[in-house]
Design a protein around this motif. Structure first.
Motif, mmCIF file in Angstrom:
data_model
loop_
_atom_site.group_PDB
_atom_site.id
_atom_site.type_symbol
_atom_site.label_atom_id
_atom_site.label_comp_id
_atom_site.label_asym_id
_atom_site.label_seq_id
_atom_site.Cartn_x
_atom_site.Cartn_y
_atom_site.Cartn_z
ATOM 1 N N SER A 181 0.808 -1.217 0.000
ATOM 2 C CA SER A 181 0.000 0.000 0.000
ATOM 3 C C SER A 181 0.841 1.268 0.000
ATOM 4 O O SER A 181 0.329 2.354 -0.261
ATOM 5 C CB SER A 181 -0.934 -0.004 1.222
ATOM 6 O OG SER A 181 -0.201 -0.265 2.407
ATOM 7 N N LEU A 182 2.141 1.154 0.307
ATOM 8 C CA LEU A 182 3.039 2.307 0.227
ATOM 9 C C LEU A 182 3.534 2.538 -1.197
ATOM 10 O O LEU A 182 4.280 3.486 -1.443
ATOM 11 C CB LEU A 182 4.264 2.075 1.136
ATOM 12 C CG LEU A 182 4.201 2.569 2.582
ATOM 13 C CD1 LEU A 182 5.429 2.112 3.337
ATOM 14 C CD2 LEU A 182 4.089 4.076 2.641
ATOM 15 N N VAL B 252 2.622 -7.516 0.877
ATOM 16 C CA VAL B 252 1.354 -6.865 0.530
ATOM 17 C C VAL B 252 0.342 -7.080 1.652
ATOM 18 O O VAL B 252 0.690 -7.553 2.736
ATOM 19 C CB VAL B 252 0.822 -7.398 -0.813
ATOM 20 C CG1 VAL B 252 1.802 -7.072 -1.936
ATOM 21 C CG2 VAL B 252 0.580 -8.909 -0.761
ATOM 22 N N GLU B 253 -0.895 -6.738 1.390
ATOM 23 C CA GLU B 253 -1.938 -6.816 2.420
ATOM 24 C C GLU B 253 -2.002 -8.210 3.041
ATOM 25 O O GLU B 253 -2.019 -9.221 2.342
ATOM 26 C CB GLU B 253 -3.297 -6.469 1.792
ATOM 27 C CG GLU B 253 -4.428 -6.479 2.799
ATOM 28 C CD GLU B 253 -5.765 -6.174 2.139
ATOM 29 O OE1 GLU B 253 -6.795 -6.255 2.839
ATOM 30 O OE2 GLU B 253 -5.775 -5.871 0.926
ATOM 31 N N VAL C 288 3.594 4.926 8.766
ATOM 32 C CA VAL C 288 2.642 5.108 7.665
ATOM 33 C C VAL C 288 2.219 3.754 7.099
ATOM 34 O O VAL C 288 1.041 3.536 6.784
ATOM 35 C CB VAL C 288 3.259 5.993 6.555
ATOM 36 C CG1 VAL C 288 2.365 6.012 5.330
ATOM 37 C CG2 VAL C 288 3.459 7.410 7.070
ATOM 38 N N GLN C 289 3.173 2.826 6.986
ATOM 39 C CA GLN C 289 2.837 1.502 6.468
ATOM 40 C C GLN C 289 1.842 0.786 7.371
ATOM 41 O O GLN C 289 0.873 0.179 6.886
ATOM 42 C CB GLN C 289 4.099 0.649 6.317
ATOM 43 C CG GLN C 289 3.821 -0.685 5.632
ATOM 44 C CD GLN C 289 4.996 -1.630 5.684
ATOM 45 O OE1 GLN C 289 5.521 -1.898 6.756
ATOM 46 N NE2 GLN C 289 5.416 -2.129 4.529
ATOM 47 N N MET C 290 2.066 0.844 8.671
ATOM 48 C CA MET C 290 1.138 0.196 9.606
ATOM 49 C C MET C 290 -0.244 0.843 9.524
ATOM 50 O O MET C 290 -1.269 0.151 9.578
ATOM 51 C CB MET C 290 1.684 0.290 11.031
ATOM 52 C CG MET C 290 2.976 -0.480 11.260
ATOM 53 S SD MET C 290 2.844 -2.247 10.864
ATOM 54 C CE MET C 290 1.699 -2.796 12.127
ATOM 55 N N ALA C 291 -0.290 2.179 9.360
ATOM 56 C CA ALA C 291 -1.573 2.876 9.233
ATOM 57 C C ALA C 291 -2.288 2.451 7.948
ATOM 58 O O ALA C 291 -3.514 2.245 7.942
ATOM 59 C CB ALA C 291 -1.346 4.384 9.241
ATOM 60 N N LEU C 292 -1.524 2.284 6.859
ATOM 61 C CA LEU C 292 -2.123 1.887 5.593
ATOM 62 C C LEU C 292 -2.582 0.432 5.604
ATOM 63 O O LEU C 292 -3.494 0.065 4.864
ATOM 64 C CB LEU C 292 -1.127 2.118 4.456
ATOM 65 C CG LEU C 292 -0.900 3.585 4.060
ATOM 66 C CD1 LEU C 292 0.227 3.708 3.051
ATOM 67 C CD2 LEU C 292 -2.172 4.203 3.498
ATOM 68 N N ARG C 293 -1.961 -0.385 6.424
ATOM 69 C CA ARG C 293 -2.423 -1.781 6.542
ATOM 70 C C ARG C 293 -3.804 -1.824 7.213
ATOM 71 O O ARG C 293 -4.606 -2.714 6.945
ATOM 72 C CB ARG C 293 -1.420 -2.617 7.336
ATOM 73 C CG ARG C 293 -0.120 -2.877 6.580
ATOM 74 C CD ARG C 293 0.697 -3.976 7.227
ATOM 75 N NE ARG C 293 1.973 -4.142 6.556
ATOM 76 C CZ ARG C 293 2.168 -4.788 5.414
ATOM 77 N NH1 ARG C 293 1.121 -5.341 4.824
ATOM 78 N NH2 ARG C 293 3.370 -4.886 4.883
ATOM 79 N N ILE C 294 -4.055 -0.851 8.076
ATOM 80 C CA ILE C 294 -5.355 -0.769 8.748
ATOM 81 C C ILE C 294 -6.375 -0.055 7.869
ATOM 82 O O ILE C 294 -7.529 -0.467 7.751
ATOM 83 C CB ILE C 294 -5.202 -0.045 10.106
ATOM 84 C CG1 ILE C 294 -4.262 -0.848 11.016
ATOM 85 C CG2 ILE C 294 -6.557 0.136 10.775
ATOM 86 C CD1 ILE C 294 -3.856 -0.109 12.275
ATOM 87 N N SER C 295 -5.909 1.059 7.237
ATOM 88 C CA SER C 295 -6.797 1.848 6.381
ATOM 89 C C SER C 295 -6.103 2.107 5.043
ATOM 90 O O SER C 295 -5.391 3.109 4.895
ATOM 91 C CB SER C 295 -7.144 3.172 7.076
ATOM 92 O OG SER C 295 -7.974 3.967 6.264
#
Length: 325
Positions: A160-161, A167-168, A248-255
């Protein structure tokens, strides 16, 4: 016939400039790390067992930059196979580069302790070169194997970055594995580094206060202080340049739709910087490396002058005439 390995990138423009920037980092950092590896093979450096840890760090840093260099291939081809291989390389060697400073601080502390009775029995083998080699082997075994679940479940690709990696993660089991074997190991390595850095600091203070310090003790003190400075940099630089991207990566894994791919890629633009900086930190702070480099440069200059000016410093011989009077 269509090529199913070709992937449609969500933002080709940012892929290209990210690939170019990472290629510039690699062009500087790969030769610098290679220089550290070459210097590690010289006699003056090889006598210090601690150089085994520095070799591991330099090799991991170099391979991170080699993996990052492949980003320009990804930008030109969008071949998902390139992205998968690049992701595996980055995940393996970034994690190794971040965990190995704990090996350096641990081995240096064991090396300076005078009385073996003060050491835990599990640490005593680290007083010998074979023990340090074995510890590095354990680190590398972990580094090469922890990615296997993500590879076997085909979890490598464009995340997602907009970054080639894991990946997800849709499986709870893989999430737990990711948190334990990636995040927890990195966190644990920082704790180990901090603990033994404090122990080294206490040893330096205690030894510095001794009135009967020998020349050997002073040399050991100087090397230990420089190793401690090096460890500070090995921890500080990744903290500045990695962790914004990790958050940011951890945030994008959630949203996943929190920010655009272009914005996300801005956070990873500095990811290779620590691996570019590390070899220069080694050459600056570790005296045996610095001294050996200066000696090699001096020898190179003398050789260059000898090749360019072969008669410089030698008496000029004037041939005598053979003409008889």
């Amino acid at each position: 016939m269509t090529n199913t390995s070709v992937f449609v990138d969500p933002d080709p423009g940012s892929t290209m400039w990210l690939g170019i920037v990472w290629a510039i980092y690699a062009a500087i950092g790969i030769p610098a790390n290679l220089l550290v590896l070459v210097l590690s093979m010289t006699k003056n450096v090889r006598i210090h067992p601690i150089n085994i840890c520095i070799i591991s760090i330099a090799f991991a840093d170099m391979m991170v930059l080699v993996s990052c260099l492949s980003s320009i291939i990804w930008a030109l081809t969008y071949d998902i196979r390139v992205c998968k291989v690049m992701g595996v390389g980055i995940y393996v060697f970034v994690v190794m580069s971040m965990t190995l400073p704990s090996c350096l601080s641990l081995c240096r502390y064991v090396g300076v302790v005078r009385d073996e009775k003060e050491l835990h029995p599990m640490l005593k083998p680290l007083r010998r070169r074979k023990g340090i080699l074995a510890l590095n082997g354990i680190f590398w075994t972990y580094g090469l194997l922890f990615n296997l679940p993500f590879i076997l479940t085909d979890r490598m690709g464009l995340d997602s970055l907009g970054f080639c990696g894991v990946v997800e993660i849709s499986s709870v089991l893989l999430w737990v594995y990711y948190l334990v074997f990636v995040i927890s190991v990195l966190f644990g390595a920082y704790i180990v580094t901090f603990i033994f850095y404090r122990k080294l600091s206490a040893w330096v203070q205690e030894t510095s206060s001794l009135m009967t310090a020998t020349s050997h003790t002073n040399e050991t003190l100087a090397l230990t202080r420089n190793i401690m400075r090096m460890i500070k940099w090995l921890l500080f630089v990744p903290f500045v340049f990695y962790y914004p991207a990790v958050v940011v990566q951890m945030a994008l894994r959630i949203s996943p739709n929190l920010i655009s791919v272009f914005t996300a890629r801005i956070f990873v633009i500095t990811l290779p910087v620590p691996h570019l900086v590390d070899p220069f930190v080694t050459l600056f702070f570790v005296k045996c490396y610095h001294r050996t480099l200066v000696e090699l440069i001096s020898k190179g200059r003398k050789l260059f002058k000898h090749l360019v000016y072969p008669t410089q410093g030698s008496p000029m011989i004037i041939p005598q005439s053979n003409v008889s009077s």
